[in-house]
Write an enzyme that holds these catalytic residues in place. Structure first.
Site, mmCIF file in Angstrom:
data_model
loop_
_atom_site.group_PDB
_atom_site.id
_atom_site.type_symbol
_atom_site.label_atom_id
_atom_site.label_comp_id
_atom_site.label_asym_id
_atom_site.label_seq_id
_atom_site.Cartn_x
_atom_site.Cartn_y
_atom_site.Cartn_z
ATOM 1 N N SER A 9 0.797 -1.229 0.000
ATOM 2 C CA SER A 9 0.000 0.000 0.000
ATOM 3 C C SER A 9 0.824 1.271 0.000
ATOM 4 O O SER A 9 0.420 2.275 -0.559
ATOM 5 C CB SER A 9 -0.937 0.025 1.207
ATOM 6 O OG SER A 9 -1.820 -1.060 1.134
ATOM 7 N N THR A 10 1.967 1.256 0.663
ATOM 8 C CA THR A 10 2.741 2.489 0.786
ATOM 9 C C THR A 10 4.177 2.285 0.345
ATOM 10 O O THR A 10 4.681 1.169 0.297
ATOM 11 C CB THR A 10 2.760 2.985 2.241
ATOM 12 O OG1 THR A 10 3.456 2.018 3.043
ATOM 13 C CG2 THR A 10 1.356 3.196 2.781
#
Length: 193
Positions: A9-10
């Site tokens: 996600s990041t």
């Protein structure tokens, strides 16, 4: 052919573990990206993997949540794969392989449980936020100006001596913020004087 898909996600996260597992599974082509999993449409590498897959291929992921965050997205992706004759396999959920009847059953059960769990987390988060607000906790960015500074800013605007830009500079805020705090509806208008 086995096609792998890895996602985190990041940018602070690393998908090396996923890549290692996908390579060990025998994936000949692997698509990977650092992107939120909320929507399948905004993930370029997922879309590329889905487009690349051909009849007889199997799309392989390590965990179900790497592919989709909602049952709607998950179903849409799997239906798309099935319509092309492409299988779907999740490595960390043993037996989830849509090329087998048992795998299809596992897919449906685990997908429903994952969505249920996510809904519970969202409900608990919302309850916690409401309880915090009831106790007076403020969310969001801290105000730059105190109420006294806002009153002084409004007095400066009313006096009309300084331009809105100069007032913004004086208080360390943007010109549009001066208009907002002064109660002006037209941030584009500045009187000449």
């Amino acid at each position: 052919m086995k096609i792998g898909y890895a996602r985190v996600s990041t940018t602070g996260q690393d998908y090396e573990t996923q890549l290692t597992k996908l390579k060990a599974e025998g994936c000949e082509e692997i698509f990977s990206e650092k992107q939120s999993g909320k929507s399948a449409e905004n993930r370029e590498q997922l879309q590329a993997a889905l487009k690349y897959a051909r009849k007889g291929d199997v799309l392989v992921i390590t965990k179900l949540d790497r592919l989709a965050r909602s049952m709607g997205d998950l179903w849409a992706i799997v239906r798309n794969l099935e319509s092309k004759g492409v299988g779907f396999k999740v490595l960390d959920q043993a037996g989830m392989d849509t090329t087998t009847p048992t795998g299809k059953l596992m897919f449906n059960i685990l997908g429903s449980i994952a969505e249920f769990e996510r809904d519970l987390i969202n409900a608990r988060t919302a309850e916690g936020r409401q309880a915090a607000k009831a106790k007076g906790v403020k969310f969001g960015r801290k105000e730059k100006l105190t109420s006294e500074q806002v009153e002084a800013l409004q007095a400066d605007v009313k006096a009309g001596i300084l331009s809105m830009q100069a007032i913004g500079d004086k208080y360390g805020i943007a010109r549009n913020s001066v208009y907002r705090l002064a109660g002006s509806k037209d941030a584009a208008y500045e009187p000449i004087g």
